[in-house]
Scaffold this motif. Structure first.
Motif, mmCIF file in Angstrom:
data_model
loop_
_atom_site.group_PDB
_atom_site.id
_atom_site.type_symbol
_atom_site.label_atom_id
_atom_site.label_comp_id
_atom_site.label_asym_id
_atom_site.label_seq_id
_atom_site.Cartn_x
_atom_site.Cartn_y
_atom_site.Cartn_z
ATOM 1 N N ASP A 520 86.229 40.452 -17.236
ATOM 2 C CA ASP A 520 87.051 41.631 -17.521
ATOM 3 C C ASP A 520 86.474 42.905 -16.920
ATOM 4 O O ASP A 520 87.123 43.949 -16.952
ATOM 5 C CB ASP A 520 87.202 41.818 -19.036
ATOM 6 N N VAL A 526 89.780 47.069 -12.681
ATOM 7 C CA VAL A 526 89.943 46.053 -13.719
ATOM 8 C C VAL A 526 89.379 46.565 -15.043
ATOM 9 O O VAL A 526 89.918 46.300 -16.122
ATOM 10 C CB VAL A 526 89.260 44.742 -13.289
ATOM 11 N N PHE A 529 91.889 48.773 -16.846
ATOM 12 C CA PHE A 529 92.911 47.984 -17.535
ATOM 13 C C PHE A 529 92.326 47.325 -18.784
ATOM 14 O O PHE A 529 92.975 47.281 -19.846
ATOM 15 C CB PHE A 529 93.484 46.930 -16.598
ATOM 16 N N SER A 530 91.093 46.820 -18.688
ATOM 17 C CA SER A 530 90.478 46.159 -19.843
ATOM 18 C C SER A 530 90.269 47.131 -20.994
ATOM 19 O O SER A 530 90.479 46.789 -22.165
ATOM 20 C CB SER A 530 89.135 45.537 -19.425
ATOM 21 N N PHE A 532 92.077 49.771 -21.561
ATOM 22 C CA PHE A 532 93.400 50.051 -22.132
ATOM 23 C C PHE A 532 93.832 48.928 -23.063
ATOM 24 O O PHE A 532 94.324 49.167 -24.177
ATOM 25 C CB PHE A 532 94.425 50.220 -21.008
ATOM 26 N N VAL A 533 93.633 47.689 -22.643
ATOM 27 C CA VAL A 533 94.001 46.550 -23.483
ATOM 28 C C VAL A 533 93.129 46.512 -24.735
ATOM 29 O O VAL A 533 93.591 46.205 -25.834
ATOM 30 C CB VAL A 533 93.878 45.239 -22.685
#
Length: 653
Positions: A520, A526, A529-530, A532-533
């Motif tokens: 991740d 990347v 995005f990780s 944010f998730v």
């Protein structure tokens, strides 16, 4: 004094251009104005109403009667400002050249002594000025102080008669008209005195003054009545009252056009003139103006008789049936498009097919067929029929949207939730992508899957637009739009800033590590995005516990969880709750506005023969080109209150 004044004026212009607070600016203006008055003998005498001093000063040749103060005013302006009748008369007799002299500063450009006397409602000064030759028609107050602008303190128009209209003083108005002032004057926005009255805060006084001007204008026998004269934006006073949400003036004008039919006990029947209200024969009707207005007050016009009854008739007789038929057609269309996407032409991947150097490509077992292989079987021909329907429908959507965009304006058409703005954006993007899909298919572009996925999401989301046809769901769709474009948008800006800070902080450690140790965190994009998730709690903390990790990484992650997941998420919840509460209070207004907007949209797109004109032709009740709506109201006493019931008798012709 001249040097200091020039320096002050440069500062004032800078503040005006930067739209600073008007109150602070005016405090400085009048402070300097007072200082300059005390420095000039003639000004001081005019301020103190010293007739003897004025007469003595006017005898000296060295006295400059045209000397200007800090606001570009003369001595006569100062006398009139202070309501000093004796000083003003002495100046008019001794220096008659001052009577029509305007103020010359950029702030008060064009203001004459008569402007000031009128706005101060000093009838004696008005009469003295007019008797000595004051011009009642030509002077125009064009200074920044009198402009209709955001943050402006007042708007009295430009002409002396419009100043008098704003005061509501009937004696002064009649005096000016008798002296030759035209009731048809217009300012730089094309507004007449009636337009200016609509914009005044005292609506009751405005209604009385409105009647006075109409009666005086009727004496002149013009071909076009004064209340039918539009401004530069095409708005008559009636339509301007609707746009501004001035219910008192609007109701007053409606009642003036009402025709009494008769009464039977508590039952009263009236005919209401639909001119300028009904959108059937007017492309810029009251209904159009109210829907396109950004003021909440404008929506209250939809509750006024006969607007409420007209909207109800249009919607119940034709609108809702046509709209629900459009819903059925769109659902059929989007189902056909979805079926075409799900059955798109695929074939087994050839053995020698070049695979892109990406992870997901190794799981691919089907690829898109070439164009000459896509339409061979009977099923392919059926799918081709659905694809043709999809493309033709997309082109039709774009062509139908263009006239409405040109008529309303792109900013209002796409920006207002009542008009369905976001859904129009979705629809146009969807239609454009469907046409692009057709190009990709013909050109054998293999990446049509991405465009197809976007089309499916947009196409099905647009079904929510049709929820406005149902009272239960309509306000909730607006609630969703407001949450997305107001609350969620603000939240995302805050979240992006926080994620950038925390993601880069964690990346300073993982940029030195093996990329495969934590998938991740293989790269900075990347990692964004990780994070944010992680904030949306879709995954657990992506850290390999078997690998030694510095304590600072845990500290950063814990603080990120507390600040983002706890604090910012709760802020979003509070904002959404506030939006829900606000929309809940406006539920009925929003529903009625949606109905009007939807009715107008359908009315503009359907042939006229499918949408008969509602009302009664005014052949026997008024002008031949006027249509009337018959409304019956019944009042009965319930306890100590009067209850009013209304019923509309509308006819379609």
């Amino acid at each position: 004094m001249s040097l200091s004044f020039n320096h002050w004026w440069r500062q004032l212009r800078f503040r005006l251009e930067n739209k600073e607070d008007w109150n602070d600016i005016l405090d400085d203006v009048f402070l300097l104005h007072t200082k300059l008055i005390d420095d000039v003998p003639l000004f001081y005498a005019a301020k103190k109403n010293s007739v003897g001093c004025i007469n003595n000063l006017l005898r000296y040749a060295s006295t400059n009667i045209f000397e200007r103060g800090g606001l570009g005013e003369t001595a006569l302006h100062i006398a009139v400002m202070n309501d000093n009748l004796e000083a003003a008369v002495a100046l008019m007799d001794g220096a008659p050249e001052l009577i029509n002299e305007p103020m010359t500063s950029e702030l008060f450009q064009g203001v004459t002594p008569l402007h000031i006397a009128v706005i101060n409602q000093n009838i004696s000064l008005v009469q003295h000025l007019i008797s000595r030759g004051a011009d009642v028609s030509t002077p125009r107050a064009t200074g920044l102080y009198f402009k209709k602008r955001k943050g402006g303190l007042l708007y009295y128009g430009e002409h002396i008669l419009s100043f008098a209209a704003c005061t509501g003083n009937e004696d002064i108005i009649s005096t000016l008209i008798d002296a030759g002032a035209s009731t048809r004057v217009q300012d730089y926005k094309g507004n007449t005195v009636l337009h200016v009255l609509v914009l005044q805060p005292n609506s009751l006084t405005a209604c009385q003054t409105f009647d006075l001007f109409m009666s005086r204008d009727a004496e002149l026998d013009h071909s076009v009545p004064l209340d039918k004269k539009p401004n530069l934006r095409g708005l008559t006073p009636f339509k301007l009252a609707a746009k501004r949400g001035n219910v008192v003036v609007f109701q007053h004008l409606v009642n003036k056009r009402r025709v009494f039919q008769g009464s039977l006990g508590p039952l009263t029947s009236n005919l209401y003139d639909l001119t300028e209200i009904d959108s059937w024969a007017d492309n810029k009707s009251v209904l159009e103006v109210v829907v396109s207005s950004q003021r909440r007050e404008a929506r209250r016009i939809l509750e006024v008789t006969p607007v409420r009854e007209l909207v109800s008739l249009k919607w119940n007789l034709y609108g809702k049936h046509y709209f629900r038929f459009l819903l059925f057609v769109y659902l059929l269309y989007i189902c056909i498009f979805t079926a075409c996407c799900l059955s798109r032409p695929l074939k087994d991947i050839p053995a020698n097919y070049p695979r892109p150097n990406t992870i997901y490509s190794f799981n691919t077992i089907y690829v898109q067929k070439r164009f000459n292989e896509s339409y061979v079987t009977y099923g392919d021909h059926v799918r081709m029929g659905g694809e043709i329907i999809s493309v033709v429908g997309a082109v039709a959507m774009i062509l139908l949207e263009i006239p409405d965009i040109l008529r309303v304006g792109a900013k209002r058409y796409f920006g207002q939730t009542a008009l369905g703005g976001p859904f129009h954006v979705i629809l146009i993007i969807y239609a454009g992508f469907v046409v692009l899909l057709c190009v990709f298919r013909v050109c054998e572009v293999q990446e049509e899957m991405s465009v197809m996925a976007v089309c499916l999401v947009l196409g099905w989301c647009n079904v929510m637009f049709f929820a406005r046809g149902f009272e239960m769901f309509g306000p909730y769709v607006i609630m969703i739009q407001k949450m997305i474009f107001e609350d969620l948008l603000k939240f995302m800006w805050l979240l992006i800033i926080v994620i950038i800070g925390y993601a880069t902080a964690v990346w300073t450690h993982y940029m030195t590590q093996d990329p495969l140790s934590v998938p991740d965190y293989t790269s900075l994009p990347v990692m964004f995005f990780s994070e944010f998730v992680l904030d949306t709690t879709f995954i657990n903390l992506p850290i390999d516990e078997t690998v030694p990790t510095p304590p600072i990484v845990y500290i950063v992650h814990v603080s990120f969880t507390l600040f983002s997941s706890v604090l910012l998420t709760n802020v979003l919840v509070v904002m959404m709750n506030d939006t829900m509460s606000r929309v809940g209070q406006e539920r009925d207004e929003l529903w009625r506005t949606q109905v009007v907007a939807t009715t107008l949209m359908i009315e503009r797109r359907l042939p006229r023969r499918l949408w008969p004109r509602l009302g009664i032709c005014g052949l026997n009740n008024g002008p031949k080109d006027h249509w009337f709506l018959s409304v019956q109201t019944m009042e009965q006493i319930a306890g100590d209150r009067y209850c009013t019931y209304s019923r509309t008798a509308g006819q379609g012709h």
